[in-house]
Structures are given as structure tokens and as C-alpha cells.
Design an enzyme around this catalytic site. Structure first.
Site, PDB file in Angstrom:
ATOM      1  N   ASP A 139       9.623  -0.086  -0.220  1.00 58.28           N
ATOM      2  CA  ASP A 139      10.597   1.004   0.002  1.00 58.28           C
ATOM      3  C   ASP A 139      10.506   1.612   1.386  1.00 58.28           C
ATOM      4  O   ASP A 139      11.305   2.483   1.726  1.00 58.28           O
ATOM      5  CB  ASP A 139      10.369   2.099  -1.058  1.00 58.28           C
ATOM      6  CG  ASP A 139      10.646   1.567  -2.442  1.00 58.28           C
ATOM      7  OD1 ASP A 139       9.751   1.630  -3.302  1.00 58.28           O
ATOM      8  OD2 ASP A 139      11.750   1.029  -2.639  1.00 58.28           O
ATOM      9  N   HIS A 190       0.632   1.386  -3.582  1.00 59.07           N
ATOM     10  CA  HIS A 190       1.174   0.553  -4.662  1.00 59.07           C
ATOM     11  C   HIS A 190       0.108   0.357  -5.724  1.00 59.07           C
ATOM     12  O   HIS A 190      -1.078   0.261  -5.403  1.00 59.07           O
ATOM     13  CB  HIS A 190       1.611  -0.819  -4.115  1.00 59.07           C
ATOM     14  CG  HIS A 190       2.549  -1.536  -5.012  1.00 59.07           C
ATOM     15  ND1 HIS A 190       2.121  -2.275  -6.080  1.00 59.07           N
ATOM     16  CD2 HIS A 190       3.895  -1.583  -5.020  1.00 59.07           C
ATOM     17  CE1 HIS A 190       3.173  -2.770  -6.704  1.00 59.07           C
ATOM     18  NE2 HIS A 190       4.264  -2.366  -6.094  1.00 59.07           N
TER      19      HIS A 190
END
Ligand code: SDX
Length: 447
Positions: free
Chosen positions: A370, A312
Site C-alpha cells: 500500500d 506486515h
């Protein structure tokens, strides 16, 4: 709306050889790091260079706060795990847009308004026919969400707070209806109309899985999991798709067109498309014994493969949403009596291997929002191609809340980044040899 400006803390001095130092204010918000205000640099003849905006704040905002080092995510100051377990998606929408959780009376009125905007104009049904049945549902969402601007272009004054709130209500109400229609269209089933006796998540599941031939009994545990997935995906500060909405909105564009820009940006596998890519990756890995092969590929600089659902830009520790998502995943699989889900086994083992691997540890690569969402959606029976559409439904409130905030912020201007130009320097078009010969001969005849 109270104007909350960042607080001036002190000056930084930029020392460039051969000229006086440039003083730059250092600002501080209510939470987070100090920020160097570089707005004066343009007048001093300098740009800053920051591809991907790794070190750049594009705006000030009151909506969401993220601390990537500590894995903190707050919506208007409330921790995401508390909202996921103590609120619901519509209360979260109210909070993100208005800044406070609704009172019971405010919630009742808000829910009534949303429920009475879930229908879409019947003419929009024919828009679906323009798409191939096997189109990716995100292609339909981009096109049809943008087309909504054709239906609301005239009665929308973006400078009127009431018009902006009506737009928010219309968008969060209609996105699930459009998403379910995109799914039904892809499988050749008739569209199901929304039902006002169902809550937000249950209504979406009804429109997805009911048919005119028989009713669909919504499993309350699954509806709660769906609602929690919407909460976890509702907003996330200035991510790529929200920044796309803000940039489109900075020109004064119609908010429906701005949301279409957000949907388009979210579609990419590096962003909202990662949940679809992650499930396809887990299916491609197939069995735990193949995990080392894929981990090796993810580490290989010559191989473009990356572990979807990992890493991320901001979180350098566990994504707090992934923690809640993993718990929800186990709840859903237990409710559906799915014991040895092959993809879950691969995901659990992959997470364990990656988190003990030096490559991922030194790069602070952890599972993100996700990583587990796809397994839950797969278990519920939602096709992989619809995963990013689910993300778009949820994120619509984040997009429109940032769009609304931008209209209220006095410092908002049209977004127009600059560049470092590295192309050809000034040059003239050279005449072609034939043109030079004819120029010479005409010059000769003139003498
Ligand atoms: C979302 O921004 C948001 O808030 C987004 C989001 C939201 O709610 O809006 O949180 C939703 O988009 C989550 C992220 C979903 N994307 C993925 O899961 C795709 C896989 N992840 C990567 O593509 C990547 O981690 C990004 C895009 C998420 C972040 O990219 P960055 O910040 O530009 O990081 P990077 O590409 O510079 O990577 C740093 C290093 C590199 O190695 P080195 O060059 O330093 O040797 O880490 C490596 C990368 O190669 N790396 C990975 C990796 N992610 C980063 N290596 C293998 N697998 C990965 N997944």
C-alpha cells in the site's frame, strides 16, 4: 481436482503434567514450514489460544504461497514479478481460479465471457440512489455487491463447478462496473456503460473518466499500470478479507454475500484501507522536514498513530509487490511528466529514514503493497476515497478462488473457533429487596 493433502512427516508429543503425552502429527505442504496438526486436541479437552491467528493455519490451499522472511509471493507457483511483467490481470484471474495460465484459445474464450458479463442489471442503478452522494464508495460496494445475491440467488448451486465458475466470471466482470458507478455517483456524473472493444483495465478507466459529452482516450501506459496494480493486489493467501470470505462461505452462504463480507473486512485501515490511509498520511506530513515528527509518533506506544503502508503480518522484509509498485510509480510519473511530486518526495524520504531507524529494523517493518500504490492512483486522477475500491476490484478473484477451493476441499467444515472464557462464573439472579420483603410477607401469611 486432484486432492493434494499435506504430507505426514513425524509426530510431535505434547507433555502435560499428570497425563499421558498427546501425539500430534506434523504435516508438510509442497512449500513452507512444517505444521502441527492440532485437530485431536479438542477430543483431549484442550483448545489452543492464538488471537489474530499469528501461528495458525486455517486451511490447506494450492492457490498462493508467501515466504515472509524471503519476500517471496507465488500465484500457483509463478513469482509475482513475472506475472506483473509478463501476464495481464485476466490471465492472472484464470490462473488463480483454474490453477494454470490459459492457452491462447482458453484466454480468448475467457476474455469474451468476462466482457459479456460487465453490464449489471438495470434495476441495480436505483440502489445507488439510496446512498448519500458523499457516502464512502466502500459503503456502496459493500451494499451493492451483497445485493447481487438477490439477482443470482436462485440459479446458483454452490456445489456445481460450472455455477461456481459462472459466478467467478460475473463477479470479476461486474466489480469494475460497480466501482466506476460508485465514483460517478459521488461526483454527480452519469454512469458510463462498459465497452467491449477495450481490455479490462482500459475499460475501467473509460467507465471512470469518460462522459457522454466526450470520449476519453485511454493512455496505454496508464492502462498497463492499472492492470499491473490489479495483478499485484489479486491474491495474498489467508489475509483478513480472504479469511472473512472463507468463514462466510463455510456456512454455505451465497458467494455474492461472501464477497460482500470480504469487501467489508478489506475496508479497515489495518488492511486494504491502508492505501487510502497512507496517502492521507503522506499529505498530512506534507513536507520532508516534518517526517521526524511522524516517525517519532509512530514509535510512541502512547500514540495510536502508525505509519500506514509500513509493516506486515507475514513479510518481515520488503513486500515484493512494493518493489514492483515503486517501479510502476516512477513509470507513471514519467509518462505524465510529473517531475517533483511532493508526496513522492515525502514517501521516498520517509522510506529511507524508516529503513535506517532501529525501531523499524528490529521489528522488520518495511513498505508494503500500500505504500506506493496511492501515489500512482493519485497521479492517475483517482480520488483517495476510491483507493480501497480499486483493491477490492483486484482482490475479487482471490476471494472467489479461495471460496471455490473451499467448496472442493473435502476437509472443509463450518468455521467455528472457540475461546478462553474469562467472564463471570455461574450465579443466580438475586431477588430485589422489595421482592424479598413481599416473599417474606406472603410466606408469613401462608403459615
Ligand atoms: C495489507 O495480510 C495480508 O496479506 C494483507 C495484505 C493483502 O494483500 O491482503 O498484504 C494487504 O493489509 C497490507 C498491510 C496494510 N496495513 C498497513 O499498512 C497498516 C500499518 N501496518 C500495521 O497496522 C501492522 O503492521 C499490520 C496490521 C500490517 C500488521 O500487524 P501485526 O502483524 O499484528 O503486527 P503488530 O501490530 O503486532 O506490530 C508488531 C510491532 C508492534 O510494536 P511492539 O508492540 O512489538 O513494540 O510493530 C509495530 C507495533 O506497534 N508496528 C508498527 C507498524 N506496524 C507494526 N509501528 C509503527 N508503524 C507501523 N506501521
Amino acid at each position: 481436482m486432484p486432492d493434494v493433502n499435506p504430507e505426514f512427516v513425524k509426530y510431535a508429543e505434547l507433555h502435560i503434567p499428570g497425563r499421558d503425552p498427546i501425539k500430534l502429527p506434523i504435516l508438510k505442504g509442497t512449500m513452507g514450514p512444517e505444521v502441527i496438526d492440532i485437530r485431536a486436541l479438542g477430543k483431549e479437552g484442550y483448545f489452543t489460544f492464538d488471537p489474530g491467528f499469528v501461528s495458525t493455519a486455517s486451511c490447506s490451499s494450492r492457490i498462493t504461497f508467501i515466504d515472509g522472511a524471503k519476500g517471496i509471493l507465488l500465484y500457483r507457483g509463478y513469482p509475482i514479478d513475472q506475472l506483473a511483467t509478463k501476464a495481464n490481470y485476466l490471465k492472472t484471474c484464470y490462473l488463480l481460479f483454474k490453477g494454470e495460465l490459459p492457452t491462447p484459445a482458453q484466454y480468448e474464450e475467457f476474455e469474451y465471457k468476462v466482457k459479456h458479463h460487465t453490464l449489471i442489471h438495470e434495476q441495480i442503478n436505483s440502489l445507488f440512489q439510496a446512498f448519500r452522494r458523499d457516502s464512502h464508495p466502500m459503503a456502496l460496494m459493500c451494499g451493492i455487491a451483497g445485493a447481487l445475491s438477490a439477482f443470482y440467488h436462485d440459479n446458483l448451486d454452490i456445489y456445481d463447478p460450472e455455477h461456481r465458475e459462472n459466478t467467478m466470471i460475473r463477479l470479476i466482470a461486474k466489480m469494475p462496473t460497480l466501482a466506476a458507478m460508485a465514483y460517478k455517483y459521488s461526483i454527480g456524473q452519469p454512469f458510463m456503460y462498459p465497452r467491449n472493444d477495450l481490455d479490462f483495465a482500459a475499460n475501467f478507466l473509460h467507465m471512470m473518466f469518460a462522459t457522454p459529452a466526450e470520449d476519453y482516450k485511454v493512455n496505454p501506459v496508464i492502462a498497463k499500470a492499472m492492470d499491473r496494480i490489479f495483478i499485484l493486489h489479486a491474491d495474498h493467501e489467508q489475509n483478513a478479507s480472504t479469511s472473512s470470505v472463507r468463514l462466510a462461505g463455510s456456512s454455505g452462504a451465497n458467494p455474492y454475500a461472501c464477497i460482500a463480507a470480504g469487501i467489508a473486512s478489506l475496508w479497515g485501515p489495518a488492511h486494504g484501507g491502508a492505501n487510502e490511509a497512507c496517502l492521507r498520511m503522506l499529505e498530512q506530513i506534507g513536507t520532508c522536514d516534518r517526517i521526524p515528527e511522524f516517525v517519532a509518533r509512530a514509535k510512541d506506544k502512547n500514540d495510536p498513530f502508525r505509519l500506514s503502508g509500513f509493516g506486515h503480518r507475514v513479510y518481515k522484509t520488503y513486500d515484493p509487490r512494493a518493489v514492483v509498485m515503486r517501479e510502476t510509480c516512477h513509470e507513471v510519473l514519467n509518462e505524465l511528466h510529473i517531475k517533483d511530486h511532493p508526496i513522492l518526495d515525502v514517501a521516498t524520504e520517509l522510506e529511507k529514514i524508516a529503513l535506517s531507524d532501529e525501531y523499524f529494523i528490529e521489528r522488520h517493518l518495511y513498505p508494503n503493497v500500500d505504500f506506493y500504490s496511492g501515489i500512482i492512483l493519485n497521479a492517475i486522477g483517482i480520488p483517495t476515497s476510491m483507493f480501497t475500491v480499486i483493491f477490492a476490484i483486484a482482490r475479487t478473484i482471490g476471494w472467489i478462488s479461495h471460496w471455490n477451493e473451499m467448496q472442493e476441499m473435502p476437509e472443509s467444515r463450518i468455521g467455528r473457533p472457540r475461546q478462553i472464557y474469562v467472564g463471570k462464573t455461574l450465579r443466580d439472579i438475586k431477588a430485589s429487596p422489595a421482592r424479598r420483603r413481599s416473599a417474606k410477607s406472603s410466606a408469613a401469611t401462608k403459615i
